[in-house]
Design a protein around this motif. Structure first.
Motif, PDB file in Angstrom:
ATOM      1  N   GLU A  66     -23.549 -96.947  26.678  1.00 48.41           N
ATOM      2  CA  GLU A  66     -23.584 -97.966  25.618  1.00 48.41           C
ATOM      3  C   GLU A  66     -24.060 -97.281  24.338  1.00 48.41           C
ATOM      4  OE1 GLU A  66     -22.770-101.122  25.822  1.00 48.41           O
ATOM      5  OE2 GLU A  66     -22.705-101.501  27.994  1.00 48.41           O
ATOM      6  N   ASP A  67     -23.568 -97.717  23.189  1.00 45.41           N
ATOM      7  CA  ASP A  67     -24.086 -97.212  21.914  1.00 45.41           C
ATOM      8  C   ASP A  67     -25.385 -97.928  21.583  1.00 45.41           C
ATOM      9  OD1 ASP A  67     -22.160 -95.362  20.670  1.00 45.41           O
ATOM     10  OD2 ASP A  67     -20.762 -97.016  20.942  1.00 45.41           O
ATOM     11  N   ALA A  68     -26.124 -97.372  20.630  1.00 49.64           N
ATOM     12  CA  ALA A  68     -27.302 -98.082  20.119  1.00 49.64           C
ATOM     13  C   ALA A  68     -26.826 -99.417  19.537  1.00 49.64           C
ATOM     14  CB  ALA A  68     -27.958 -97.241  19.041  1.00 49.64           C
ATOM     15  N   PRO A  69     -27.693-100.471  19.580  1.00 52.54           N
ATOM     16  CA  PRO A  69     -27.232-101.809  19.180  1.00 52.54           C
ATOM     17  C   PRO A  69     -26.536-101.860  17.818  1.00 52.54           C
ATOM     18  CG  PRO A  69     -29.415-101.936  20.125  1.00 52.54           C
ATOM     19  CD  PRO A  69     -29.064-100.485  20.077  1.00 52.54           C
ATOM     20  N   ALA A  70     -27.071-101.176  16.816  1.00 52.00           N
ATOM     21  CA  ALA A  70     -26.460-101.273  15.477  1.00 52.00           C
ATOM     22  C   ALA A  70     -25.076-100.632  15.473  1.00 52.00           C
ATOM     23  CB  ALA A  70     -27.347-100.585  14.455  1.00 52.00           C
ATOM     24  N   VAL A  71     -24.928 -99.540  16.222  1.00 53.86           N
ATOM     25  CA  VAL A  71     -23.633 -98.854  16.294  1.00 53.86           C
ATOM     26  C   VAL A  71     -22.627 -99.734  17.031  1.00 53.86           C
ATOM     27  CG1 VAL A  71     -22.466 -96.774  17.108  1.00 53.86           C
ATOM     28  CG2 VAL A  71     -24.833 -96.630  16.306  1.00 53.86           C
ATOM     29  N   ALA A  72     -23.094-100.316  18.154  1.00 50.64           N
ATOM     30  CA  ALA A  72     -22.197-101.174  18.938  1.00 50.64           C
ATOM     31  C   ALA A  72     -21.761-102.377  18.101  1.00 50.64           C
ATOM     32  CB  ALA A  72     -22.895-101.626  20.214  1.00 50.64           C
ATOM     33  N   ALA A  73     -22.702-102.913  17.315  1.00 54.84           N
ATOM     34  CA  ALA A  73     -22.361-104.087  16.497  1.00 54.84           C
ATOM     35  C   ALA A  73     -21.285-103.732  15.482  1.00 54.84           C
ATOM     36  CB  ALA A  73     -23.612-104.614  15.795  1.00 54.84           C
ATOM     37  N   LEU A  74     -21.421-102.554  14.851  1.00 61.92           N
ATOM     38  CA  LEU A  74     -20.417-102.145  13.864  1.00 61.92           C
ATOM     39  C   LEU A  74     -19.065-101.901  14.541  1.00 61.92           C
ATOM     40  CD1 LEU A  74     -19.519-101.278  11.054  1.00 61.92           C
ATOM     41  CD2 LEU A  74     -20.444 -98.996  11.498  1.00 61.92           C
ATOM     42  N   LYS A  75     -19.095-101.156  15.650  1.00 63.46           N
ATOM     43  CA  LYS A  75     -17.829-100.846  16.330  1.00 63.46           C
ATOM     44  C   LYS A  75     -17.158-102.103  16.872  1.00 63.46           C
ATOM     45  CE  LYS A  75     -18.843 -96.118  17.823  1.00 63.46           C
ATOM     46  NZ  LYS A  75     -19.135 -95.277  19.001  1.00 63.46           N
ATOM     47  N   GLY A  76     -17.965-103.128  17.145  1.00 62.27           N
ATOM     48  CA  GLY A  76     -17.389-104.358  17.695  1.00 62.27           C
ATOM     49  C   GLY A  76     -16.877-105.310  16.628  1.00 62.27           C
ATOM     50  N   SER A  77     -17.216-105.044  15.373  1.00 65.42           N
ATOM     51  CA  SER A  77     -16.882-106.028  14.329  1.00 65.42           C
ATOM     52  C   SER A  77     -15.401-105.949  13.955  1.00 65.42           C
ATOM     53  CB  SER A  77     -17.754-105.800  13.093  1.00 65.42           C
ATOM     54  OG  SER A  77     -17.388-104.558  12.529  1.00 65.42           O
TER      55      SER A  77
END
Ligand SMILES: Nc1ncnc2c1ncn2[C@@H]1O[C@H](COP(=O)(O)OP(=O)(O)OP(=O)(O)O)[C@@H](O)[C@H]1O
Length: 745
Positions: A276-287
């Protein structure tokens, strides 16, 4: 009287098993006969025989698998002609006698609906319902409900087969989910039998049976729409491999093996993303803005040079003008084909132009160049080193992996396509070349693959031809089945599998799982509140007909990319074309634990879907403090030991930072009886991070440092709520030194 009734049901069920045994031995004999037949005839008739043999094998397997709980219910229906009664037995599969009279109704058959949905207020033509509890092949208990309107319960709601239900709910857990066919409740049955088309959202608090219902719905849809879904398949998506391991026995136990189960990290064939990516990275990649970025990235790989390029072809000098490249590009793009396939057209366009240029040049110098020479010139140009370099610089064939990796590892290029993005935002994506792809990279790879098309466009054409051939084969097989009057025994898919020359014969499910562009007849998404907009885009591409069952609980959303309301998630994707069903009864968690979890959630401002628990247990929720950091992990091990001694499965759910020390202490205490993460599901004690516990359940749960869990997670209150709602019996909270019990407890 009760004894007589019990004896009567024993006889009936014994008769059903006798019929089952008879059918099985009949199928075994048929199989032996098919196998004995001489191997002769043409390829197609041999293949058909193979397919029949396989169909008999499947049938034998199905009849063997049924085993326990063949029959679990009986409906007493009012005969409208005589006002007398007709009895209908309900079971895991349908059985008929020699005269084709029904002996047992499949639970999914339309006539079985009243078994799950009839109430005194709406008896649906039934007079009474009986639940049969069996042990092995013997009926050990019966439980009757009479639909007498004078006995209507006040709230108008009631549990069906309460005894059988409560027995199922109090049973110790095994680390694997079981089917609930014999005790499905009315509100659940309505969801299961909801029509196939469109998007159905099922919202419900923890333990309301969303997962169970979603899986039974998949089985119901495959039974009811066998022909349609048999060839297109059903996809079930869950959040993690651990979750899939937990649910993977349910559908086979319902006789359905043709379903593709996939975690979010497995949706891109060939890749098994676990990190899993770090939360902020995952949030950006998921947007959703990443979709536009990938589109710009692909587009930016088509480059018109600023100046003419000098080429040398077998000693001849030519100039390739930027305008030629721009024109060839524009024409190739007009075809609307994916990038790699568009490139084939682009190359053709440039080569045609260069061939004309070279021919003119030669003619000007007095050579005669006729039409037959043009093909040779073109080949010279195509194979010239300079030309290949120029074409690749303008339009390089790309794989999705290369494109996404470049986005992360080439910061200067990224800056040229991210416009107003801040440096800090761009840096969130930065990563070394060669790093493993993460779960949130999966939708980016899929998005890129969609835009790029096949890396080897020749292969794309072969695949398209194969698909068309398979479609024709399926039609032929369906006709053959119709002509031979063997419908229901053999499926068109298995006959087609027999046509195929290759030694590897794939089922629809296997085919679908390995083909990125496969489109499914129906998709079930569990824990759907976790999906990011980019993950939704992948799933929407896989179901162009938009036939979805989406189950989840927005209060349990844990990541920053996940949704907090169904309408805000779904409206940008499908507008208002979805219907909502709610589940309101908690079947997992005893009321004292549900109350505690809901109070804690409310105190932290989390809006939860209230649910009514169907039972209480004798164990109060406990919260005790540890004296020191060291004793916290030791106390957790003691608490887990005490719970394990009481029997059943135990989970220790803790903040990520405590997992290493807890692993050591728990391994000292339980040896191989403890498992960390997924491995814990088959052990006595599982040690889990809150995110891993999602969707799972255990007899007893120890939550270590609730405040630590809240502090460490993006949506901390949700993470704690998930952790506290996992137990079926007991819940203990262990507080770190100085930590206050969670507010509201
Ligand atoms: N009708 C039923 N009969 C017997 N058991 C049931 C029934 N409905 C649900 N259960 C059981 O209740 C438990 C919780 O169900 P499930 O995991 O499907 O809930 P959920 O709503 O998906 O929970 P969560 O949101 O926490 O993931 C499971 O053990 C399931 O088998």
């Amino acid at each position: 009287m009760a004894e007589e009734e019990l004896a009567r049901e024993r006889d009936y069920v014994e008769g059903l098993y006798a019929r089952l045994d008879h059918l099985r031995s009949e199928a075994e004999q048929e199989l032996a006969a098919v196998r004995r037949e001489n191997v002769g005839g043409n390829h197609q008739s041999r293949s058909e025989r193979d397919a029949f043999a396989r169909a008999y094998e499947d049938r034998i397997h199905q009849l063997r698998e049924v085993g326990e709980r063949l029959a679990f219910g009986r409906l007493e229906l009012i005969d409208p002609d005589t006002d007398g009664s007709r009895l209908r037995y309900i079971g895991r599969i349908g059985l008929r006698d020699e005269d084709l009279e029904p002996l047992l109704l499949d639970w999914r058959a339309p006539q079985a609906r009243a078994f799950y949905q009839a109430t005194a207020a709406t008896p649906l033509g039934a007079r009474a319902r009986r639940h049969l509890t069996t042990r092995g092949r013997e009926v050990v208990r019966i439980e009757d409900e009479v639909f007498d309107s004078t006995l209507l319960d006040e709230e108008g709601t009631q549990l069906q087969g309460e005894g059988a239900l409560l027995a199922a709910l109090s049973a110790q857990r095994t680390g694997q989910m079981h089917d609930i066919v014999s005790t499905i409740q009315a509100e659940q049955d309505r969801v299961i039998r909801s029509e196939l088309g469109g998007v159905l959202v099922v919202q419900g608090g923890p333990g309301t049976g969303k997962t169970a219902v979603a899986l039974h719905r998949a089985a119901y849809l495959l039974y009811t729409y066998r022909e349609r879904l048999g060839s297109s398949g059903v996809l079930v998506v869950g959040p993690s491999p651990a979750f899939l391991q937990y649910i993977n026995a349910v559908l086979p136990s319902l006789g359905e093996t043709g379903v593709v189960l996939s975690s979010l990290g497995q949706l891109y064939p060939g890749l098994e993303a676990l990190e899993e990516d770090a939360p902020a990275v995952a949030a950006l990649k998921g947007s959703a803005e990443m979709a536009a970025l990938v589109r710009r990235a692909v587009r930016s790989r088509q480059r018109v040079p600023e100046e003419a390029i000098a080429l040398e072809i077998n000693g001849e000098k030519l100039l390739l003008q930027p305008a030629v490249i721009a024109d060839a590009m524009a024409k190739a793009r007009e075809s609307g084909k994916p990038y790699n396939e568009g490139r084939v057209q682009f190359v053709k366009n440039v080569l045609a132009q260069l061939t004309r240029q070279l021919a003119d040049q030669l003619r000007r110098r007095g050579s005669t160049v006729d039409d037959s020479d043009l093909a040779y010139l073109r080949e010279d140009i195509r194979t010239a080193y300079d030309v290949r370099v120029a074409l690749n610089t303008a339009w390089l064939p790309l794989t999705p992996e290369k494109l996404v990796e470049d986005l992360y590892a080439r910061p200067q290029w990224l800056a040229t396509i991210t416009g107003h993005w801040s440096k800090a935002k761009r840096e969130l994506l930065s990563r070394e070349r060669g790093s493993a792809f993460t779960v949130s990279d999966v939708p980016l790879l899929d998005e890129a693959a969609e835009l790029l098309g096949e890396y080897d466009p020749g292969n794309a054409a072969v695949k398209r031809a194969e698909k068309a051939q398979r479609k024709r084969d399926l039609e032929n097989a369906k006709n053959a089945i119709r002509n031979m009057e063997v419908g229901g025994l053999v499926s068109a898919e298995s006959v087609v599998a027999g046509f195929e020359e290759s030694t590897v014969r794939l089922t629809t499910a296997e085919r679908a799982a390995s083909d990125r562009s496969w489109t499914y007849g129906h998709i079930v998404v569990d824990e759907a509140q976790e999906l990011s907009p980019m993950q939704w885009r992948v799933l929407l591409r896989k179901s162009p007909l938009r036939s979805f069952t989406i189950v989840g609980d927005v209060a349990q959303a844990s990541s920053a990319a996940s949704s907090t309301s169904w309408s805000s998630t779904l409206e940008p994707l499908i507008g208002e074309n979805w219907r909502l069903e709610e589940l309101t009864v908690n079947y997992r968690t005893p009321s004292q634990i549900v109350d505690a979890a809901e109070r804690v959630a409310h105190a932290s401002g989390l809006t939860v879907t209230r649910s009514r628990s169907v039972r209480t247990t004798e164990w109060p929720v406990t919260a005790r403090s540890s004296d020191s950091e060291a004793s916290l992990v030791a106390d957790a091990a003691d608490e887990a030991s005490a719970m394990a001694a009481a029997g059943g499965t135990v989970a220790v759910i803790a903040p990520v930072s405590l997992i290493p020390s807890l692993t050591r202490v728990l391994t000292d205490a339980f040896g191989s009886g403890v498992g960390v993460g997924v491995a814990g599901l088959s052990r006595r004690v599982a040690l889990l991070e809150p995110a891993e516990a999602k969707g799972l359940e255990f007899d007893s749960v120890v939550v270590v440092s609730p405040a630590g869990i809240v502090a460490e997670n993006t949506r901390g209150a949700s993470a704690l709520y998930v952790a506290m709602t996992r137990p079926t019996q007991r819940l203990a909270l262990l507080l770190a030194p100085g930590e206050e019990p969670p507010a509201g407890l």
